[in-house]
Design a protein around this motif. Sequence first.
Motif, PDB file in Angstrom:
ATOM      1  N   THR A   1      -9.485  -5.324   6.019  1.00  0.00           N
ATOM      2  CA  THR A   1      -8.306  -5.490   5.180  1.00  0.00           C
ATOM      3  C   THR A   1      -8.592  -4.850   3.823  1.00  0.00           C
ATOM      4  OG1 THR A   1      -9.085  -7.622   4.406  1.00  0.00           O
ATOM      5  CG2 THR A   1      -7.634  -7.631   6.305  1.00  0.00           C
ATOM      6  N   PRO A   2      -7.579  -4.243   3.253  1.00  0.00           N
ATOM      7  CA  PRO A   2      -7.802  -3.620   1.945  1.00  0.00           C
ATOM      8  C   PRO A   2      -8.141  -4.688   0.903  1.00  0.00           C
ATOM      9  CG  PRO A   2      -5.501  -3.426   2.610  1.00  0.00           C
ATOM     10  CD  PRO A   2      -6.237  -4.062   3.725  1.00  0.00           C
ATOM     11  N   PRO A   3      -8.984  -4.346  -0.049  1.00  0.00           N
ATOM     12  CA  PRO A   3      -9.326  -5.333  -1.085  1.00  0.00           C
ATOM     13  C   PRO A   3      -8.105  -5.633  -1.955  1.00  0.00           C
ATOM     14  CG  PRO A   3     -10.280  -3.201  -1.590  1.00  0.00           C
ATOM     15  CD  PRO A   3      -9.649  -3.087  -0.240  1.00  0.00           C
ATOM     16  N   LYS A   4      -8.028  -6.900  -2.381  1.00  0.00           N
ATOM     17  CA  LYS A   4      -6.910  -7.288  -3.254  1.00  0.00           C
ATOM     18  C   LYS A   4      -7.187  -6.780  -4.654  1.00  0.00           C
ATOM     19  CE  LYS A   4      -5.841 -11.418  -0.666  1.00  0.00           C
ATOM     20  NZ  LYS A   4      -5.742 -12.871  -0.681  1.00  0.00           N
ATOM     21  N   LYS A   5      -6.166  -6.239  -5.253  1.00  0.00           N
ATOM     22  CA  LYS A   5      -6.296  -5.754  -6.627  1.00  0.00           C
ATOM     23  C   LYS A   5      -6.099  -6.910  -7.569  1.00  0.00           C
ATOM     24  CE  LYS A   5      -4.829  -1.116  -5.580  1.00  0.00           C
ATOM     25  NZ  LYS A   5      -3.936  -0.037  -5.885  1.00  0.00           N
ATOM     26  N   GLU A   6      -7.031  -7.009  -8.496  1.00  0.00           N
ATOM     27  CA  GLU A   6      -6.958  -8.096  -9.477  1.00  0.00           C
ATOM     28  C   GLU A   6      -5.946  -7.751 -10.544  1.00  0.00           C
ATOM     29  OE1 GLU A   6     -10.748  -9.228 -10.984  1.00  0.00           O
ATOM     30  OE2 GLU A   6     -11.705  -8.923  -9.066  1.00  0.00           O
ATOM     31  N   GLN A   7      -5.232  -8.804 -10.956  1.00  0.00           N
ATOM     32  CA  GLN A   7      -4.191  -8.569 -11.973  1.00  0.00           C
ATOM     33  C   GLN A   7      -4.522  -9.294 -13.240  1.00  0.00           C
ATOM     34  OE1 GLN A   7      -0.508  -9.667 -10.235  1.00  0.00           O
ATOM     35  NE2 GLN A   7      -0.640  -8.099  -8.690  1.00  0.00           N
TER      36      GLN A   7
END
Length: 114
Positions: free
Chosen positions: A108-114
């Motif tokens: 799964t693609p890594p989640k981008k931190e916001q």
Amino acid sequence: MIRRSKLWRIGAAAYFFINAAGAVFAAYQGEAMHAAAHVALLLVGAGVYAMWRLNSRNPQQEVLAAEQANERIEHLQHALDSIALNVERIGEAQRFETRILEERGEITPPKKEQ
């Protein structure tokens, strides 16, 4: 520079002749300790002169050493450039592999931190 060198040579010659004459004069007067002191000073002077001659470099040696240093620096620069290029290739390969695995759905693609 040459003038300073000539002054040192004149001083060294004076040192030698004064101590040599002092040793001869003291020996003639029968002062063995005084003569021995002058001989010791001559030996110390000769040792200092020998060390100075061994450590001094002529300008040609300095130019040669500078050229060798430049060649070494150039070699290091080429090696550093090669390493940087290979690190960039490794990073690109990792990004490509991650993209392929994401497309296949294996990761799964890594989640981008916001």
